[in-house]
Design a protein around this motif. Structure first.
Motif, PDB file in Angstrom:
ATOM      1  N   ARG A  61       0.859  -1.187   0.000  1.00 46.60           N
ATOM      2  CA  ARG A  61       0.000   0.000   0.000  1.00 46.60           C
ATOM      3  C   ARG A  61       0.894   1.236   0.000  1.00 46.60           C
ATOM      4  O   ARG A  61       2.102   1.145   0.233  1.00 46.60           O
ATOM      5  CB  ARG A  61      -0.898   0.036   1.245  1.00 46.60           C
ATOM      6  CG  ARG A  61      -1.795  -1.185   1.434  1.00 46.60           C
ATOM      7  CD  ARG A  61      -2.968  -1.187   0.475  1.00 46.60           C
ATOM      8  NE  ARG A  61      -3.871  -2.295   0.723  1.00 46.60           N
ATOM      9  CZ  ARG A  61      -4.904  -2.254   1.558  1.00 46.60           C
ATOM     10  NH1 ARG A  61      -5.160  -1.139   2.252  1.00 46.60           N
ATOM     11  NH2 ARG A  61      -5.687  -3.294   1.712  1.00 46.60           N
ATOM     12  N   TRP A  62       0.265   2.386  -0.226  1.00 44.90           N
ATOM     13  CA  TRP A  62       0.958   3.662  -0.083  1.00 44.90           C
ATOM     14  C   TRP A  62       0.249   4.469   0.986  1.00 44.90           C
ATOM     15  O   TRP A  62      -0.992   4.480   1.049  1.00 44.90           O
ATOM     16  CB  TRP A  62       0.972   4.456  -1.391  1.00 44.90           C
ATOM     17  CG  TRP A  62       1.931   3.939  -2.415  1.00 44.90           C
ATOM     18  CD1 TRP A  62       1.698   2.973  -3.354  1.00 44.90           C
ATOM     19  CD2 TRP A  62       3.283   4.372  -2.616  1.00 44.90           C
ATOM     20  NE1 TRP A  62       2.817   2.782  -4.125  1.00 44.90           N
ATOM     21  CE2 TRP A  62       3.802   3.622  -3.699  1.00 44.90           C
ATOM     22  CE3 TRP A  62       4.097   5.326  -2.000  1.00 44.90           C
ATOM     23  CZ2 TRP A  62       5.106   3.796  -4.165  1.00 44.90           C
ATOM     24  CZ3 TRP A  62       5.394   5.496  -2.459  1.00 44.90           C
ATOM     25  CH2 TRP A  62       5.895   4.739  -3.528  1.00 44.90           C
ATOM     26  N   LEU A  63       1.013   5.150   1.813  1.00 41.52           N
ATOM     27  CA  LEU A  63       0.455   6.055   2.815  1.00 41.52           C
ATOM     28  C   LEU A  63       0.940   7.468   2.494  1.00 41.52           C
ATOM     29  O   LEU A  63       2.144   7.725   2.455  1.00 41.52           O
ATOM     30  CB  LEU A  63       0.925   5.663   4.217  1.00 41.52           C
ATOM     31  CG  LEU A  63       0.512   6.622   5.353  1.00 41.52           C
ATOM     32  CD1 LEU A  63      -1.000   6.583   5.549  1.00 41.52           C
ATOM     33  CD2 LEU A  63       1.243   6.280   6.648  1.00 41.52           C
ATOM     34  N   SER A  64      -0.004   8.371   2.235  1.00 41.26           N
ATOM     35  CA  SER A  64       0.369   9.769   1.997  1.00 41.26           C
ATOM     36  C   SER A  64       0.205  10.564   3.287  1.00 41.26           C
ATOM     37  O   SER A  64      -0.740  10.347   4.053  1.00 41.26           O
ATOM     38  CB  SER A  64      -0.457  10.381   0.871  1.00 41.26           C
ATOM     39  OG  SER A  64      -1.825  10.401   1.187  1.00 41.26           O
ATOM     40  N   VAL A  65       1.144  11.480   3.507  1.00 41.57           N
ATOM     41  CA  VAL A  65       1.174  12.303   4.711  1.00 41.57           C
ATOM     42  C   VAL A  65       1.275  13.754   4.268  1.00 41.57           C
ATOM     43  O   VAL A  65       2.239  14.143   3.606  1.00 41.57           O
ATOM     44  CB  VAL A  65       2.365  11.935   5.619  1.00 41.57           C
ATOM     45  CG1 VAL A  65       2.361  12.801   6.879  1.00 41.57           C
ATOM     46  CG2 VAL A  65       2.328  10.458   5.985  1.00 41.57           C
TER      47      VAL A  65
ATOM     48  N   GLU B 248      -4.836   0.266  -8.305  1.00 42.47           N
ATOM     49  CA  GLU B 248      -5.850  -0.347  -9.180  1.00 42.47           C
ATOM     50  C   GLU B 248      -5.201  -0.583 -10.554  1.00 42.47           C
ATOM     51  O   GLU B 248      -5.461   0.140 -11.512  1.00 42.47           O
ATOM     52  CB  GLU B 248      -7.070   0.563  -9.299  1.00 42.47           C
ATOM     53  CG  GLU B 248      -7.818   0.794  -8.008  1.00 42.47           C
ATOM     54  CD  GLU B 248      -8.625  -0.423  -7.586  1.00 42.47           C
ATOM     55  OE1 GLU B 248      -8.772  -1.357  -8.410  1.00 42.47           O
ATOM     56  OE2 GLU B 248      -9.122  -0.442  -6.447  1.00 42.47           O
ATOM     57  N   PRO B 249      -4.327  -1.602 -10.659  1.00 44.63           N
ATOM     58  CA  PRO B 249      -3.579  -1.797 -11.909  1.00 44.63           C
ATOM     59  C   PRO B 249      -4.442  -2.158 -13.109  1.00 44.63           C
ATOM     60  O   PRO B 249      -4.023  -1.961 -14.254  1.00 44.63           O
ATOM     61  CB  PRO B 249      -2.611  -2.937 -11.563  1.00 44.63           C
ATOM     62  CG  PRO B 249      -3.257  -3.648 -10.413  1.00 44.63           C
ATOM     63  CD  PRO B 249      -3.972  -2.600  -9.628  1.00 44.63           C
ATOM     64  N   ALA B 250      -5.657  -2.684 -12.870  1.00 49.02           N
ATOM     65  CA  ALA B 250      -6.526  -3.075 -13.985  1.00 49.02           C
ATOM     66  C   ALA B 250      -7.397  -1.927 -14.480  1.00 49.02           C
ATOM     67  O   ALA B 250      -8.120  -2.092 -15.468  1.00 49.02           O
ATOM     68  CB  ALA B 250      -7.404  -4.249 -13.566  1.00 49.02           C
ATOM     69  N   ALA B 251      -7.337  -0.776 -13.839  1.00 45.54           N
ATOM     70  CA  ALA B 251      -8.193   0.349 -14.230  1.00 45.54           C
ATOM     71  C   ALA B 251      -7.804   0.849 -15.618  1.00 45.54           C
ATOM     72  O   ALA B 251      -6.620   0.935 -15.959  1.00 45.54           O
ATOM     73  CB  ALA B 251      -8.075   1.472 -13.209  1.00 45.54           C
TER      74      ALA B 251
ATOM     75  N   GLY C 172       3.324   6.070 -17.811  1.00 43.93           N
ATOM     76  CA  GLY C 172       1.883   6.261 -17.935  1.00 43.93           C
ATOM     77  C   GLY C 172       1.220   6.449 -16.583  1.00 43.93           C
ATOM     78  O   GLY C 172       1.856   6.368 -15.527  1.00 43.93           O
ATOM     79  N   TRP C 173      -0.086   6.674 -16.625  1.00 44.75           N
ATOM     80  CA  TRP C 173      -0.836   6.930 -15.403  1.00 44.75           C
ATOM     81  C   TRP C 173      -0.975   5.669 -14.551  1.00 44.75           C
ATOM     82  O   TRP C 173      -1.243   4.588 -15.066  1.00 44.75           O
ATOM     83  CB  TRP C 173      -2.229   7.456 -15.734  1.00 44.75           C
ATOM     84  CG  TRP C 173      -2.241   8.816 -16.344  1.00 44.75           C
ATOM     85  CD1 TRP C 173      -2.562   9.140 -17.625  1.00 44.75           C
ATOM     86  CD2 TRP C 173      -1.925  10.046 -15.689  1.00 44.75           C
ATOM     87  NE1 TRP C 173      -2.467  10.494 -17.814  1.00 44.75           N
ATOM     88  CE2 TRP C 173      -2.077  11.070 -16.642  1.00 44.75           C
ATOM     89  CE3 TRP C 173      -1.528  10.382 -14.389  1.00 44.75           C
ATOM     90  CZ2 TRP C 173      -1.841  12.414 -16.329  1.00 44.75           C
ATOM     91  CZ3 TRP C 173      -1.303  11.708 -14.080  1.00 44.75           C
ATOM     92  CH2 TRP C 173      -1.455  12.707 -15.044  1.00 44.75           C
ATOM     93  N   GLU C 174      -0.782   5.835 -13.258  1.00 42.17           N
ATOM     94  CA  GLU C 174      -1.065   4.789 -12.280  1.00 42.17           C
ATOM     95  C   GLU C 174      -2.275   5.239 -11.465  1.00 42.17           C
ATOM     96  O   GLU C 174      -2.339   6.378 -11.009  1.00 42.17           O
ATOM     97  CB  GLU C 174       0.139   4.559 -11.364  1.00 42.17           C
ATOM     98  CG  GLU C 174       1.374   4.060 -12.096  1.00 42.17           C
ATOM     99  CD  GLU C 174       2.556   3.864 -11.169  1.00 42.17           C
ATOM    100  OE1 GLU C 174       2.387   4.081  -9.939  1.00 42.17           O
ATOM    101  OE2 GLU C 174       3.632   3.488 -11.641  1.00 42.17           O
ATOM    102  N   VAL C 175      -3.232   4.327 -11.278  1.00 41.62           N
ATOM    103  CA  VAL C 175      -4.492   4.661 -10.621  1.00 41.62           C
ATOM    104  C   VAL C 175      -4.519   4.016  -9.234  1.00 41.62           C
ATOM    105  O   VAL C 175      -4.106   2.865  -9.057  1.00 41.62           O
ATOM    106  CB  VAL C 175      -5.704   4.178 -11.444  1.00 41.62           C
ATOM    107  CG1 VAL C 175      -7.007   4.619 -10.799  1.00 41.62           C
ATOM    108  CG2 VAL C 175      -5.604   4.690 -12.880  1.00 41.62           C
TER     109      VAL C 175
END
Length: 208
Positions: free
Chosen positions: A100-104, A118-121, A183-186
């Protein structure tokens, strides 16, 4: 008093006078330095929570963070800056390999968001609203920031990040990020309460 003696007395008096001026100047300078005001502190910062739960603002690779009773290791950290505004994103990993990623971020209050990729998005950003996984998200902000990465993030040590952020009713987030020319990562994000996060700093070269 003869001439030579008078000369010596006069010279000695001058030296004492000069020494007094020097001492006075040094004292004034020291006084000014000591009187310099300290950096302003946030009067609303929740120092009690920092003491009880650890400070997420100081997370670094190697630390352990517990989120809702799940323990994660901080694999790497990304620090971002856009026009003087800064925030951090930390790559978390469980022993089972759940990443996971945690943003602060302080905006101005401390804001913690746990992100799930969401790699399949197949959606792309840009529209004012987006529908994804049964939720409608409204555009919130977008921009480009500079970043520096430490630890194991899979990113270059530094570079640029483009982003688009969306928010649904209830506070759920949807984020699009593109590092460099990639590219974009969702990812979908869930805002956390301060009490949801417990930080266990680990000793190391960056520990303070």
């Amino acid at each position: 008093m003869n001439g030579p003696v008078a000369y010596l007395v006069t010279a000695l008096g001058c030296l004492i006078g000069v020494a007094g001026v020097v001492v006075a100047v040094v004292a004034v300078r020291k006084g000014r330095k000591a009187a310099r005001p300290a950096a302003p502190a946030d009067p609303f910062r929740d120092t009690d929570s920092d003491a009880l739960h650890g400070d997420p603002r100081r997370l670094k690779p190697g630390d352990i963070v517990e989120i809702r009773r799940v323990s994660y290791a901080v694999r790497g950290s990304v620090h971002l800056n856009e026009g003087g505004w800064s925030w951090a994103e930390h790559l978390l990993d469980t022993v089972e390999g759940d990443k996971r990623w945690l943003s602060v971020e302080e905006d101005p209050d401390l804001e913690l968001v746990l992100w799930t990729a969401e790699p399949a998005a197949t959606i792309t950003p840009g529209a004012s609203t987006l529908d994804f996984a049964g939720r409608r998200y409204a555009a919130e902000e977008s921009g480009q920031a500079r970043f520096t990465a430490t630890g194991s993030t899979g990113l270059d040590p530094s570079g640029t990040l483009r982003y688009h952020d969306y928010r649904a009713q209830g506070g759920e987030r949807l984020s699009f990020e593109a590092y460099g020319q990639a590219g974009w990562e969702v990812a979908r994000g869930e805002q956390l309460h301060r009490a949801d996060v417990m930080v266990y700093p680990q000793a190391g070269p960056e520990a303070s």
